[in-house]
Design a protein around this motif. Structure first.
Motif, mmCIF file in Angstrom:
data_model
loop_
_atom_site.group_PDB
_atom_site.id
_atom_site.type_symbol
_atom_site.label_atom_id
_atom_site.label_comp_id
_atom_site.label_asym_id
_atom_site.label_seq_id
_atom_site.Cartn_x
_atom_site.Cartn_y
_atom_site.Cartn_z
ATOM 1 N N ASP A 150 1.090 -1.520 0.048
ATOM 2 C CA ASP A 150 -0.235 0.047 -0.168
ATOM 3 C C ASP A 150 1.152 1.334 0.269
ATOM 4 O O ASP A 150 0.279 2.331 -0.836
ATOM 5 C CB ASP A 150 -0.600 -0.044 0.874
ATOM 6 N N LEU A 151 1.756 0.997 1.178
ATOM 7 C CA LEU A 151 2.590 2.107 0.573
ATOM 8 C C LEU A 151 3.600 2.498 -0.117
ATOM 9 O O LEU A 151 2.945 3.705 -0.831
ATOM 10 C CB LEU A 151 3.412 2.286 1.634
ATOM 11 N N ILE A 152 3.719 1.449 -1.192
ATOM 12 C CA ILE A 152 4.566 1.875 -2.746
ATOM 13 C C ILE A 152 3.535 2.496 -3.582
ATOM 14 O O ILE A 152 3.928 3.389 -4.337
ATOM 15 C CB ILE A 152 5.331 0.606 -2.927
ATOM 16 N N ASP A 153 2.931 1.622 -3.418
ATOM 17 C CA ASP A 153 1.788 1.636 -4.551
ATOM 18 C C ASP A 153 1.509 3.940 -4.080
ATOM 19 O O ASP A 153 0.747 4.709 -4.940
ATOM 20 C CB ASP A 153 0.463 1.451 -4.217
ATOM 21 N N LEU A 154 1.378 4.030 -2.624
ATOM 22 C CA LEU A 154 1.260 5.344 -2.557
ATOM 23 C C LEU A 154 1.780 6.598 -3.881
ATOM 24 O O LEU A 154 1.584 7.495 -3.321
ATOM 25 C CB LEU A 154 0.907 5.401 -1.030
#
Length: 184
Positions: A29-33
């Motif tokens: 999720d962090l990488i996608d953000l």
């Protein structure tokens, strides 16, 4: 309490945005953000800090594999967002759904008042980060200290930062004003 921001490199310098951690439940999720903040697949630097106890840097360059650095792995492993980074860096990145359900991701984890002690070899148990036969979490920095070398923050500088680390990183990147604007 956490502070988190995204710095996206553009042709005109850096753009900063406050990183909402409410919907971040995994490192993916962090990488996608971070990738969603990129301008023309250019570099994005995610900065996370927990009350001067530790800071983390995640660098995303387009579709390349992200690069990570944590200033204090033992301290970070005791916090929900920091543990995502330390597990990835130690190769323990399998997400345990039961563990994610138990995380309190608001920065006020149970047991937060416990002193952070380095993990000695053989001293970890199943209830501690790095327990259950996993690699012990080292005290001190963990990850790629050279991840910002080409952006003006040398690995030596990154390894020696503490206290106002995110401000010093932003200063070296030339992004102090935009970071301070989202910090307010």
């Amino acid at each position: 309490m956490y502070f988190a921001a995204l710095l996206a490199r553009t042709e005109d310098g850096w753009e900063a945005s406050d990183m909402e951690l409410d919907n971040v439940e995994s490192l993916s999720d962090l990488i996608d953000l971070a990738r969603s903040a990129a301008v023309d697949d250019d570099t994005v630097v995610a900065l996370i800090e927990q009350e001067d106890a530790w800071f983390g840097v995640v660098r995303v360059d387009g579709e390349e594999d992200p690069r990570y650095f944590v200033s204090n792995a033992a301290g970070a492993a005791r916090s929900s967002y920091g543990s995502m980074l330390t597990k990835e860096l130690l190769g323990n990145d399998e997400e345990d759904d039961d563990e994610l359900d138990e995380l309190d991701l608001d920065g006020t984890e149970d047991g937060e008042e416990e002193p952070v002690a380095p993990f000695a070899a053989g001293a970890a148990d199943a209830d501690e980060p790095g327990g259950s036969g996993a690699e012990p979490v080292p005290a001190g920095p963990l990850g790629d200290p050279a991840l910002l070398d080409d952006l003006g923050v040398t690995n030596k500088q990154l390894m020696n930062l503490n206290g106002e680390a995110l401000s010093e990183i932003a200063d070296s990147l030339g992004a102090t004003e935009v970071l301070e604007a989202v910090r307010l």
